[in-house]
Motif scaffolding. Structure first.
Motif, short mmCIF file in Angstrom:
data_model
loop_
_atom_site.label_atom_id
_atom_site.label_comp_id
_atom_site.label_asym_id
_atom_site.label_seq_id
_atom_site.Cartn_x
_atom_site.Cartn_y
_atom_site.Cartn_z
N ARG A 23 45.99 33.50 38.01
CA ARG A 23 45.16 32.91 39.07
C ARG A 23 43.80 33.59 39.15
O ARG A 23 42.76 32.94 39.29
CB ARG A 23 45.90 33.02 40.41
CG ARG A 23 45.16 32.49 41.61
CD ARG A 23 45.88 32.83 42.91
NE ARG A 23 46.18 34.25 43.07
CZ ARG A 23 45.30 35.16 43.50
NH1 ARG A 23 44.08 34.81 43.79
NH2 ARG A 23 45.65 36.42 43.63
N GLU A 24 43.80 34.91 39.05
CA GLU A 24 42.54 35.67 39.09
C GLU A 24 41.66 35.34 37.89
O GLU A 24 40.45 35.12 38.03
CB GLU A 24 42.85 37.17 39.13
CG GLU A 24 43.54 37.60 40.40
CD GLU A 24 44.19 38.96 40.30
OE1 GLU A 24 44.45 39.55 41.36
OE2 GLU A 24 44.47 39.44 39.17
N LYS A 71 39.17 45.03 39.59
CA LYS A 71 40.37 44.94 40.43
C LYS A 71 40.97 46.34 40.50
O LYS A 71 41.36 46.91 39.49
CB LYS A 71 41.37 43.97 39.79
CG LYS A 71 42.71 43.90 40.51
CD LYS A 71 43.67 42.99 39.78
CE LYS A 71 45.02 42.94 40.45
NZ LYS A 71 45.95 42.07 39.72
N ARG A 76 43.68 48.12 47.98
CA ARG A 76 44.19 46.91 48.63
C ARG A 76 44.23 47.06 50.15
O ARG A 76 43.84 46.17 50.88
CB ARG A 76 45.59 46.60 48.11
CG ARG A 76 46.20 45.37 48.73
CD ARG A 76 47.62 45.12 48.24
NE ARG A 76 47.65 44.91 46.80
CZ ARG A 76 48.39 45.64 45.96
NH1 ARG A 76 49.16 46.61 46.42
NH2 ARG A 76 48.39 45.38 44.68
N GLY A 80 39.51 46.51 50.08
CA GLY A 80 39.80 45.32 49.30
C GLY A 80 39.82 45.68 47.83
O GLY A 80 39.03 46.50 47.37
N TYR A 82 39.13 43.86 45.14
CA TYR A 82 38.18 43.22 44.23
C TYR A 82 36.77 43.67 44.55
O TYR A 82 36.41 43.84 45.72
CB TYR A 82 38.26 41.70 44.36
CG TYR A 82 39.64 41.15 44.10
CD1 TYR A 82 40.17 41.16 42.82
CD2 TYR A 82 40.41 40.65 45.13
CE1 TYR A 82 41.44 40.67 42.57
CE2 TYR A 82 41.68 40.15 44.90
CZ TYR A 82 42.18 40.17 43.61
OH TYR A 82 43.44 39.69 43.38
N HIS A 96 39.04 41.41 49.85
CA HIS A 96 40.46 41.16 49.58
C HIS A 96 40.69 39.83 48.88
O HIS A 96 41.74 39.63 48.28
CB HIS A 96 41.25 41.16 50.91
CG HIS A 96 41.17 42.46 51.63
ND1 HIS A 96 41.90 43.56 51.27
CD2 HIS A 96 40.41 42.85 52.69
CE1 HIS A 96 41.61 44.57 52.08
NE2 HIS A 96 40.72 44.16 52.95
N ASP A 97 39.72 38.91 48.96
CA ASP A 97 39.87 37.56 48.41
C ASP A 97 38.90 37.39 47.23
O ASP A 97 37.68 37.41 47.42
CB ASP A 97 39.57 36.55 49.51
CG ASP A 97 39.80 35.12 49.07
OD1 ASP A 97 40.71 34.88 48.27
OD2 ASP A 97 39.05 34.24 49.55
N LEU A 98 39.44 37.21 46.03
CA LEU A 98 38.60 37.15 44.83
C LEU A 98 37.58 36.01 44.86
O LEU A 98 36.40 36.26 44.57
CB LEU A 98 39.47 37.07 43.57
CG LEU A 98 38.71 37.04 42.25
CD1 LEU A 98 37.86 38.29 42.06
CD2 LEU A 98 39.68 36.88 41.09
N PRO A 99 37.95 34.77 45.21
CA PRO A 99 36.92 33.72 45.25
C PRO A 99 35.76 34.03 46.21
O PRO A 99 34.61 33.72 45.92
CB PRO A 99 37.69 32.48 45.71
CG PRO A 99 39.09 32.73 45.25
CD PRO A 99 39.29 34.22 45.41
N MET A 100 36.05 34.67 47.33
CA MET A 100 34.98 35.05 48.27
C MET A 100 34.08 36.13 47.65
O MET A 100 32.87 36.10 47.83
CB MET A 100 35.58 35.55 49.58
CG MET A 100 36.29 34.49 50.37
SD MET A 100 35.19 33.18 50.93
CE MET A 100 34.26 34.06 52.16
#
Length: 114
Positions: A23-24, A71, A76, A80, A82, A96-100
């Motif tokens: 997913r990442e 990463k 975590r 975060g 990422y 904490h949210d990769l797309p953001m």
């Protein structure tokens, strides 16, 4: 009498390497593909180390990376895991949210049309 060492519990085992999951990688490669199509980026490298996984982005193959997506699972619970790192090592975004976190790079794709 010989004493046998007590093995560490499985839950506390240190992983041999940190890696991006499917997913990442899909999120990172989607952005990478758009930037390649726009002519901004040309090459990448992936490193899986013990404490960090790094996706390095290059404008030209023989240069230093212009951006790094990192990463770090140990962060975590803190800042975060990422982060996007700039060419001089400055942290451009962490979370904490990769797309953001990747949105900081997407803004560079959006240009004003004259």
């Amino acid at each position: 009498m010989r004493q046998v060492p007590t093995p560490f519990p499985l839950s506390q085992r240190i992983p041999e390497e940190t890696a991006f999951d499917r997913r990442e990688l899909a999120a990172i490669l989607s952005l990478y593909g758009r930037m390649v199509a726009a002519g901004e980026w040309r090459d990448y490298a992936i490193s899986h180390l013990r404490e960090v996984a790094v996706f390095s982005i290059f404008r030209r193959t023989a240069e230093n990376p212009i951006y790094r997506v990192e990463k770090r699972p140990r962060l975590r619970q803190k800042q975060g895991m990422y982060a996007v790192i700039g060419p001089e090592g400055q942290v451009l975004r962490r979370g904490h949210d990769l797309p953001m976190v990747l949105r900081v790079l997407e803004r560079r794709l959006i240009r004003s049309v004259d």
